[in-house]
Design a protein around this motif. Structure first.
Motif, PDB file in Angstrom:
ATOM      1  N   LEU A  30       0.845  -1.206   0.000  1.00 26.30           N
ATOM      2  CA  LEU A  30       0.000   0.000   0.000  1.00 26.30           C
ATOM      3  C   LEU A  30       0.879   1.254   0.000  1.00 26.30           C
ATOM      4  CD1 LEU A  30      -2.900   1.321   0.444  1.00 26.30           C
ATOM      5  CD2 LEU A  30      -2.167   1.536   2.811  1.00 26.30           C
ATOM      6  N   GLY A  33       2.753   1.662  -3.153  1.00 26.33           N
ATOM      7  CA  GLY A  33       1.863   2.135  -4.214  1.00 26.33           C
ATOM      8  C   GLY A  33       1.616   3.627  -4.114  1.00 26.33           C
ATOM      9  N   ILE A  34       1.392   4.099  -2.871  1.00 26.67           N
ATOM     10  CA  ILE A  34       1.182   5.542  -2.697  1.00 26.67           C
ATOM     11  C   ILE A  34       2.448   6.294  -3.113  1.00 26.67           C
ATOM     12  CG2 ILE A  34       0.771   7.341  -0.981  1.00 26.67           C
ATOM     13  CD1 ILE A  34      -0.957   5.293   0.549  1.00 26.67           C
ATOM     14  N   TYR A 253     -11.575   2.306 -11.243  1.00 23.75           N
ATOM     15  CA  TYR A 253     -10.805   1.065 -11.173  1.00 23.75           C
ATOM     16  C   TYR A 253     -10.329   0.623 -12.559  1.00 23.75           C
ATOM     17  CZ  TYR A 253      -9.529  -3.268  -8.764  1.00 23.75           C
ATOM     18  OH  TYR A 253      -8.844  -4.302  -8.188  1.00 23.75           O
ATOM     19  N   ALA A 256      -7.651   2.984 -13.863  1.00 24.00           N
ATOM     20  CA  ALA A 256      -6.318   2.731 -13.307  1.00 24.00           C
ATOM     21  C   ALA A 256      -5.685   1.515 -13.976  1.00 24.00           C
ATOM     22  CB  ALA A 256      -6.415   2.532 -11.794  1.00 24.00           C
ATOM     23  N   TYR A 257      -6.503   0.492 -14.211  1.00 20.11           N
ATOM     24  CA  TYR A 257      -5.970  -0.699 -14.879  1.00 20.11           C
ATOM     25  C   TYR A 257      -5.487  -0.348 -16.286  1.00 20.11           C
ATOM     26  CZ  TYR A 257      -5.689  -5.175 -17.181  1.00 20.11           C
ATOM     27  OH  TYR A 257      -5.240  -6.246 -17.903  1.00 20.11           O
ATOM     28  N   PHE A 266       2.875   3.232 -14.758  1.00 18.25           N
ATOM     29  CA  PHE A 266       2.554   2.875 -13.374  1.00 18.25           C
ATOM     30  C   PHE A 266       2.386   4.100 -12.491  1.00 18.25           C
ATOM     31  CE2 PHE A 266       4.166  -1.796 -13.021  1.00 18.25           C
ATOM     32  CZ  PHE A 266       3.298  -2.142 -14.029  1.00 18.25           C
ATOM     33  N   ALA A 269      -1.169   5.373 -13.075  1.00 20.33           N
ATOM     34  CA  ALA A 269      -2.067   4.318 -12.607  1.00 20.33           C
ATOM     35  C   ALA A 269      -2.139   4.334 -11.087  1.00 20.33           C
ATOM     36  CB  ALA A 269      -1.594   2.954 -13.101  1.00 20.33           C
ATOM     37  N   SER A 270      -0.985   4.502 -10.420  1.00 18.44           N
ATOM     38  CA  SER A 270      -0.990   4.568  -8.957  1.00 18.44           C
ATOM     39  C   SER A 270      -1.762   5.780  -8.482  1.00 18.44           C
ATOM     40  CB  SER A 270       0.439   4.655  -8.413  1.00 18.44           C
ATOM     41  OG  SER A 270       1.191   3.574  -8.848  1.00 18.44           O
ATOM     42  N   SER A 273      -5.333   5.036  -8.593  1.00 21.12           N
ATOM     43  CA  SER A 273      -5.742   4.090  -7.547  1.00 21.12           C
ATOM     44  C   SER A 273      -5.773   4.753  -6.184  1.00 21.12           C
ATOM     45  CB  SER A 273      -4.797   2.893  -7.466  1.00 21.12           C
ATOM     46  OG  SER A 273      -4.238   2.594  -8.680  1.00 21.12           O
ATOM     47  N   VAL A 274      -4.848   5.703  -5.951  1.00 22.49           N
ATOM     48  CA  VAL A 274      -4.864   6.400  -4.663  1.00 22.49           C
ATOM     49  C   VAL A 274      -6.148   7.211  -4.531  1.00 22.49           C
ATOM     50  CG1 VAL A 274      -3.761   8.223  -3.302  1.00 22.49           C
ATOM     51  CG2 VAL A 274      -2.370   6.457  -4.372  1.00 22.49           C
ATOM     52  N   PHE A 277      -8.792   4.853  -3.551  1.00 20.94           N
ATOM     53  CA  PHE A 277      -8.617   4.494  -2.140  1.00 20.94           C
ATOM     54  C   PHE A 277      -9.211   5.593  -1.249  1.00 20.94           C
ATOM     55  CE2 PHE A 277      -5.524   4.393   1.548  1.00 20.94           C
ATOM     56  CZ  PHE A 277      -6.138   3.332   2.168  1.00 20.94           C
TER      57      PHE A 277
ATOM     58  N   MET B 110      -9.950  -2.864   2.799  1.00 19.41           N
ATOM     59  CA  MET B 110     -10.400  -1.666   2.098  1.00 19.41           C
ATOM     60  C   MET B 110      -9.429  -1.241   0.996  1.00 19.41           C
ATOM     61  SD  MET B 110     -13.203  -0.699   3.512  1.00 19.41           S
ATOM     62  CE  MET B 110     -13.413   1.039   3.213  1.00 19.41           C
ATOM     63  N   PHE B 111      -8.248  -1.836   0.951  1.00 19.34           N
ATOM     64  CA  PHE B 111      -7.287  -1.416  -0.065  1.00 19.34           C
ATOM     65  C   PHE B 111      -7.742  -1.933  -1.427  1.00 19.34           C
ATOM     66  CE2 PHE B 111      -3.690  -1.886   3.314  1.00 19.34           C
ATOM     67  CZ  PHE B 111      -4.310  -0.920   4.081  1.00 19.34           C
ATOM     68  N   PRO B 112      -7.899  -1.027  -2.405  1.00 16.78           N
ATOM     69  CA  PRO B 112      -8.319  -1.516  -3.720  1.00 16.78           C
ATOM     70  C   PRO B 112      -7.251  -2.409  -4.341  1.00 16.78           C
ATOM     71  CG  PRO B 112      -8.285   0.896  -3.630  1.00 16.78           C
ATOM     72  CD  PRO B 112      -7.723   0.413  -2.354  1.00 16.78           C
ATOM     73  N   ILE B 114      -6.302  -2.888  -7.273  1.00 13.75           N
ATOM     74  CA  ILE B 114      -5.472  -2.306  -8.327  1.00 13.75           C
ATOM     75  C   ILE B 114      -4.338  -1.472  -7.716  1.00 13.75           C
ATOM     76  CG2 ILE B 114      -7.022  -0.306  -8.623  1.00 13.75           C
ATOM     77  CD1 ILE B 114      -5.258  -1.943 -11.543  1.00 13.75           C
ATOM     78  N   LEU B 115      -4.580  -0.877  -6.549  1.00 12.84           N
ATOM     79  CA  LEU B 115      -3.535  -0.084  -5.897  1.00 12.84           C
ATOM     80  C   LEU B 115      -2.398  -0.989  -5.432  1.00 12.84           C
ATOM     81  CD1 LEU B 115      -2.398   2.509  -4.689  1.00 12.84           C
ATOM     82  CD2 LEU B 115      -3.990   2.327  -2.821  1.00 12.84           C
ATOM     83  N   LEU B 116      -2.735  -2.211  -4.988  1.00 11.96           N
ATOM     84  CA  LEU B 116      -1.690  -3.146  -4.559  1.00 11.96           C
ATOM     85  C   LEU B 116      -1.032  -3.814  -5.761  1.00 11.96           C
ATOM     86  CD1 LEU B 116      -3.546  -4.888  -1.603  1.00 11.96           C
ATOM     87  CD2 LEU B 116      -1.995  -2.961  -1.518  1.00 11.96           C
ATOM     88  N   ILE B 118      -0.067  -2.751  -8.653  1.00 11.01           N
ATOM     89  CA  ILE B 118       1.035  -2.058  -9.329  1.00 11.01           C
ATOM     90  C   ILE B 118       2.363  -2.280  -8.592  1.00 11.01           C
ATOM     91  CG2 ILE B 118       1.847   0.201 -10.079  1.00 11.01           C
ATOM     92  CD1 ILE B 118      -1.280   0.841 -10.305  1.00 11.01           C
ATOM     93  N   PRO B 119       2.411  -1.984  -7.266  1.00 15.38           N
ATOM     94  CA  PRO B 119       3.663  -2.324  -6.564  1.00 15.38           C
ATOM     95  C   PRO B 119       3.979  -3.823  -6.586  1.00 15.38           C
ATOM     96  CG  PRO B 119       1.987  -1.547  -5.034  1.00 15.38           C
ATOM     97  CD  PRO B 119       1.496  -1.243  -6.393  1.00 15.38           C
ATOM     98  N   MET B 206      -8.302 -10.702 -12.267  1.00 18.55           N
ATOM     99  CA  MET B 206      -7.363  -9.657 -12.699  1.00 18.55           C
ATOM    100  C   MET B 206      -5.898 -10.022 -12.441  1.00 18.55           C
ATOM    101  SD  MET B 206      -7.276  -5.635 -11.698  1.00 18.55           S
ATOM    102  CE  MET B 206      -6.302  -5.824 -10.234  1.00 18.55           C
TER     103      MET B 206
END
Lengths: 296, 271
Positions: A30, A33-34, A253, A256-257, A266, A269-270, A273-274, A277, B110-112, B114-116, B118-119, B206
Motif C-alpha cells: 500500500l 503504491g502511494i 478502477y 487505473a488498470y 505505473f 495508474a498509482s 488508484s490512490v 482508495f 479496504m485497499f483496492p 489495483i492499488l496493490l 502495481i507495486p 485480474m
C-alpha cells in the motif's frame, strides 16, 4: 511485563506469522503504491534518465486534466450509489420474506444465494450471452413479443451499456447483502414482536421501531464490505465492455488498470488508484458517521 | 396461507431471477450451433453433447481447471493455517493491543486491488516471481487472510474457555484440547471460512490475467477467454465451459450452505 510475556508468549508466537504476512502483503505494498504515485514511472520510457525519479504531483495533475478520468469519477459515483441503493432495498425485502415461516424456506434461501456463489467472470460471460444481439434470449423474446422491432446490442450501445452492466453487478451483489440482513433478523427474539402487536403496533411500525434499530449495525458492516466489492467490480465491467463503448462504463478502477497495464504508466495508474482508495475511505467514514448518528 | 401468497410470489420471482440465466446456459450448451441461432429452438427439440466433448477433450479446459483447483486449494490451506493460529493467539492469550491489531487487519480489506497490484508487479519482477504460482498464491492470501482471521476470531470467541479447561482437567494437553474441543465445535464456521477462501481464489481474474503469461499455466477464469474469438464466439462451447466450471463451486456450496448464513456473518453480528 516479563510475567505477562512468560504467560502469553505462545499467543504472540501464533499471531506473528499472520500479522507478518499482512504487513508484507498488504501494508508494505500500500505504502509503496502511494509512493509510486509521486514517481515518474512510465514503463514505455524506462530508458529515460527521469525514470523512477520524484515527480511531485505531476501524475495527479495529468489524470485530473484527462477528461476520461473525470468521466470515470462521475461513473464511479453513479455506479456505487445505484448499486448500493438497489441492492440494499431488494436484499432487505428478500430477507424479510425469507425470514417468514414459508414452506420450502430453505430451498428458496439456498437457490437465491446462487448468484453470490457464481464467479464474477462466469456471471459476466453468461450475461454477455443473454444480452447478445443475435443469440441472446432477451432479444429473442423481446422481438418475438414485439417489444423491440429489431434486436438491440445492449453492450455495444452508449445509452444501454452502463445499465446493462450495472444489472449484472446488482444481481451478483444482492445475496451477500441479504445473508447479513437475514442473520441479523434471525437474532431478533419473536416475543418482541408479540408484545408490540399487543400494544397495537402495525407491521410498518414494528419494522421501523423494532427491526431497524437491531439490524442497523450489522447491515452497516456488511454494506461497507459490499462497497469494496462494488467499487472494485473490475471483472464484470472488463469482461463485458472493457470500459466502453466510448468510456461509458469506465469507472476509476478500470481507468487505473488501463493506465497501468495497457498504457504501461505505473505512475499515473498509482495516482488514479490512490484517488480510488481515498474515495472508499471517505465514503465509509461518511456512511459510518450516518449510521452512528441515527443510532444515538 | 392465502395471506402469504404475495410472499411466495416474490420468493419464486427472486429464485427465478437467480437461476433462470443458468437454465438457459445449460440449454444452450446442449444445442448444436444451428439451434443456437434459431429463435424457434429456445427449448431445443433434440440435444447433443458435442460441446461438452469438445471442451473436455479438444481444448485446454481440463488443464486450466486443474490449475485453478491447485491454486485455490493451496491458498485455502495456507490461509486457514495462518488464520486459525492467529485467531487462537488473539482469543486465548492476552496480546497487547489485540483489538487494534484486529481492526487494522480488517482495514486492509479496504485497499483496492489495483492499488496493490502495481507495486506487486514491481516487487514480483525483482523477486522473479512473475508467471509463477508462488507469487500468485502470496497475492491471493493477501485478500483472503483478513476476512479469515476476523471471522475465525468471532467463532473462537463464542466457545467458552471452560470447555477447554474441562478437557485439560481430563488429561488433555493444551494442543489436544484445542484439537478436540475448539476445532470440533467451530467446524461449521471454519468450513464456511474455508469456502470463502476457496471461492475468492477460484473467482480471481485480474491478478492471474496480469501475472500469468504462459498459456498452460492460465487459470480457468482467464482460460475461458479461449472460447471467445476475436470476431465470432462459439457460444455452445463457451456455455458448456461455463457449466463445467461451475461444478466445483456448486459442490462446495451445497456442502456448507446449511451453515452459510450464520458462518459468513459471524464477524458482523457478534464481533
Amino acid at each position: 511485563m516479563s510475567l505477562h510475556l512468560k504467560k502469553n508468549w505462545p499467543g504472540y508466537f501464533l499471531a506473528a506469522p499472520a500479522v507478518f504476512a499482512i504487513l508484507a502483503l498488504s501494508i508494505y505494498p500500500l505504502f509503496r503504491g502511494i509512493w509510486m504515485s509521486f514517481l515518474n514511472y512510465n514503463l514505455v520510457r524506462a530508458g529515460d534518465p527521469a525514470f523512477n525519479t520524484f515527480a511531485g504531483l505531476s501524475n495527479y495533475k495529468e489524470i485530473f486534466q484527462d477528461e476520461i478520468f473525470l468521466k470515470a469519477i462521475i461513473n464511479t459515483i453513479k455506479w456505487t450509489i445505484l448499486n448500493l441503493l438497489v441492492q440494499l432495498t431488494i436484499a432487505m425485502l428478500l430477507a424479510l420474506v425469507l425470514n417468514h415461516n414459508l414452506r420450502g424456506k430453505s430451498v428458496f434461501r439456498t437457490l437465491s444465494l446462487i448468484p453470490w456463489a457464481v464467479p464474477h467472470s462466469i456471471a459476466a460471460m453468461t450475461f454477455t450471452f443473454l444480452y447478445n444481439a443475435n443469440v441472446g434470449i432477451i432479444n429473442i423474446i423481446a422481438v418475438k413479443l414485439g417489444i423491440f422491432s429489431e434486436s438491440i446490442s445492449f453492450l455495444g450501445n452508449i445509452d444501454t451499456a452502463f445499465w446493462s452492466v450495472i444489472v449484472v453487478s446488482i444481481w451478483k451483489g444482492i445475496p451477500f447483502q441479504m445473508i447479513f440482513i437475514l442473520a441479523a433478523l434471525q437474532g431478533i427474539p419473536g416475543d418482541l414482536y408479540e408484545s408490540a402487536q399487543m400494544d397495537g403496533a402495525g407491521s410498518w411500525q414494528q419494522f421501523w421501531h423494532i427491526t431497524m434499530p437491531i439490524i442497523k449495525q450489522p447491515v452497516a458492516i456488511s454494506t461497507i464490505l459490499n462497497l469494496i466489492g462494488i467499487v472494485s467490480c473490475f471483472n464484470t465491467i472488463w469482461l463485458m465492455t472493457e470500459g466502453g463503448p466510448l468510456y461509458s462504463t469506465e469507472i476509476v478502477y478500470t481507468y487505473a488498470y488501463r493506465r497501468g497495464f495497457i498504457d504501461h504508466n505505473f505512475g499515473t495508474a498509482s495516482a488514479a488508484s490512490v484517488i480510488l482508495f481515498l474515495f472508499m475511505m471517505l465514503f465509509s467514514m461518511v456512511y459510518l458517521r450516518l449510521v452512528r448518528d441515527n443510532h444515538q | 396461507m392465502k395471506k402469504q401468497l404475495h410472499l411466495y410470489l416474490f420468493a419464486v420471482l427472486m429464485v427465478f431471477l437467480s437461476i433462470g440465466p443458468f437454465i438457459y446456459v445449460l440449454l444452450t450448451a446442449l444445442k448444436s450451433s444451428e439451434q443456437i441461432y434459431d429463435p424457434n429452438e429456445i427449448i431445443p427439440s433434440y440435444i447433443t453433447f458435442s460441446n461438452f466433448y469438445h471442451v473436455l477433450f479438444r481444448s485446454n479446459f481440463v488443464r486450466y481447471f486443474c490449475n485453478s483447483i491447485f491454486l485455490a486449494v493451496t491458498t485455502t490451506i495456507i490461509c486457514m493455517f495462518l488464520a486459525i493460529a492467529a485467531a487462537y493467539g488473539f482469543t486465548r492469550y492476552q496480546i497487547v493491543g489485540a483489538e487494534k491489531i484486529k481492526l487494522a487487519i480488517l482495514m486492509t480489506r479496504m485497499f483496492p486491488g489495483i492499488l496493490l497490484c502495481i507495486p506487486y508487479y514491481v516487487i514480483m519482477r525483482q523477486l522473479q516471481l512473475i508467471d509463477s504460482y508462488r507469487g500468485l498464491i502470496l497475492m491471493y492470501a493477501s485478500f483472503t487472510l483478513p476476512f479469515a482471521i476476523w471471522n475465525i476470531c468471532a467463532f473462537f470467541l463464542t466457545i467458552p474457555w471452560e470447555m477447554e479447561e474441562a478437557a485439560m482437567i481430563d488429561g488433555c494437553s493444551r494442543f489436544q484440547a484445542f484439537y478436540k474441543v475448539i476445532l470440533h465445535v467451530a467446524k461449521p464456521g471454519l468450513s464456511v471460512t474455508a469456502l470463502f477462501c476457496f471461492m475468492t481464489s477460484w473467482d480471481e481474474y485480474m491478478y492471474s490475467m496480469i501475472f500469468i503469461s504462459t498459456t498452460l499455466k492460465k487459470t480457468i477464469q482467464v482460460g475461458m477467454k479461449d472460447f471467445i474469438g476475436q470476431y465470432s464466439t462459439d457460444w455452445g462451447l463457451l456455455m458448456a465451459a461455463v457449466v463445467l466450471s461451475l461444478i466445483p463451486v456448486l459442490i462446495f456450496f451445497a456442502a456448507v450452505q446449511k451453515n452459510l448464513i450464520s458462518g459468513l456473518s459471524a464477524g458482523s453480528v457478534k464481533g
